[in-house]
Write an enzyme that holds these catalytic residues in place. Structure first.
Site, short mmCIF file in Angstrom:
data_model
loop_
_atom_site.label_atom_id
_atom_site.label_comp_id
_atom_site.label_asym_id
_atom_site.label_seq_id
_atom_site.Cartn_x
_atom_site.Cartn_y
_atom_site.Cartn_z
N TYR A 297 0.80 -1.24 0.13
CA TYR A 297 -0.03 0.04 0.18
C TYR A 297 0.98 1.30 -0.03
O TYR A 297 1.73 1.45 0.78
CB TYR A 297 -0.79 0.03 1.15
N TYR A 341 -5.70 5.26 -7.40
CA TYR A 341 -6.06 4.99 -5.89
C TYR A 341 -7.44 4.60 -5.58
O TYR A 341 -8.49 5.39 -5.82
CB TYR A 341 -6.03 6.39 -5.49
#
Length: 388
Positions: A297, A341
């Site tokens: 991430y 995203y």
């Protein structure tokens, strides 16, 4: 206290389908439309129909209720529905929740989804606005009056301490940005397709919140992503090779807050991800050397380095050199810095493609993938593997 022994979930569930919308900056349609498109695409990828679905899992932040998505997608009765809190920290936990459901027999086909107009609608990067009174919101009262208003400013505190503790400079973060954009440049689905960057580009980008520059911060995206989870046995009979859930974990550290854990004993690590790492290694029986590709991430580059260190791929302060050496292929889709995203859900999809052998940046022989969810918040992670 972390899990003391391996859990019984590993190997009992698998990802059978993945689907996504276009990743854009202005979708021009509702978040419900994005969610339904992603769900239908994931079911088609698996060779399933809406009528096969009996469970749905999403994020507490998602604006699309499970029953509304079910109705709009043509899904019938649901025997299971669940939501996971803490923003991007929920990504891998949605798959964990789905895997738990199918392993326990309370559902057979569960779809995890996340959809938002995060660029054209609500922009997380704009910081805290019009917050309703809550215990979580009250905690922010210790930061907001002093100018710590946005996620970038919150992460900058930890990033600065990381640099200080290890005698490093902000340029070390550039290795993550350059690596992500290199992979995004060859990914047609990525927003930054055809647009690699150099370390010089990173160093020349403007400051957002020192020591974070523009190219240390993920982009904002409109789009949706869905993941189909079912039992490993059923997945073997479907359209695509299964990506088996070898281990799944959630983790929250001591003195944990949501991105403002400034009162811990130290700021240059990620205890919540350390808790996840210990559980994943314990349940899967694997170690860093066994991982072929890492999907980490990357909402902010410093936290990628800290994750590598928490998982034991390298020592404290060595994450930048590890990435620079290409010691482990990471974020082969371009990550959230380069592709889109989607609160980490697109990273799970990339791990599945790597295990299927269908990634545009395929790692030869990839058989084990590590995926992590949002950092700085209570988080989650997965180890996925090919069926053996």
């Amino acid at each position: 206290m972390s899990l003391r022994r391996p859990d019984a979930l590993g190997g009992r569930a698998a990802v059978a389908g993945i689907g996504a919308t276009e990743f854009s900056k202005d979708s021009g349609r509702s978040e419900l439309s994005l969610a339904v498109e992603a769900v239908r695409a994931a079911l088609d990828d698996a060779g399933l129909t809406p009528g096969d679905v009996d469970g749905l899992v999403t994020f507490t932040m998602d604006t699309n209720p499970e029953i509304t998505v079910a109705q709009a997608a043509g899904i019938g009765e649901l025997s299971y529905f669940s939501r996971v809190h803490y923003g991007g920290g929920a990504a891998c936990a949605t798959v964990q929740q789905a895997a738990l459901a199918v392993a326990a027999g309370v559902a057979e086909v569960v779809v995890c989804y996340r959809a938002f107009n995060e660029r054209s609608g609500r922009r997380f990067g704009s910081g805290v606005q019009r917050r309703e009174p809550s215990a979580e919101g009250a905690a922010l009262g210790w930061q907001l009056p002093f100018g710590l208003l946005t996620p970038a400013s919150w992460v900058a505190m930890a990033a600065q301490r990381y640099l200080h503790d290890h005698g490093l400079t902000p340029e070390v973060f550039g290795h993550v940005a350059v690596t992500d954009r290199r992979y995004a440049a060859t990914n047609p689905a990525a927003w930054f397709h055809g647009k690699p960057i150099t370390l010089a580009d990173h160093a020349a980008s403007r400051w957002i919140a020192e020591p974070l520059r523009l190219l240390d911060c993920c982009q904002e995206t409109d789009g949706g992503q869905a993941i189909v989870v079912t039992t490993t046995e059923r997945a073997r009979d479907l359209r695509r090779p299964p990506a088996v859930v070898l281990a799944a974990a959630q983790g929250a550290g001591r003195k944990q807050e949501a991105m403002t854990s400034f009162y811990r004993d130290g700021l240059s690590g990620l205890p919540e991800m350390g808790a996840v790492a210990r559980q994943l290694w314990q349940t899967s029986g694997l170690r860093p050397a066994d991982i072929d590709v890492g999907i980490l991430y990357d909402h902010f580059t410093p936290f990628v380095l800290m994750q590598l260190e928490e998982f034991g791929f390298c020592g404290p302060g060595e994450g930048g050199d590890f990435v620079a050496a290409d010691a482990l292929p990471i974020n082969t889709h371009g990550g959230q810095l380069g592709e889109a995203y989607l609160h980490g859900m697109n990273g799970i999809a990339e791990a599945v493609r790597q295990l299927r052998g269908t990634s545009v940046n395929q790692i030869p022989g990839a058989a084990r993938a590590l995926v992590t969810a949002g950092t700085g918040v209570p988080t989650s992670g997965l180890v996925l593997g090919t069926d053996t």
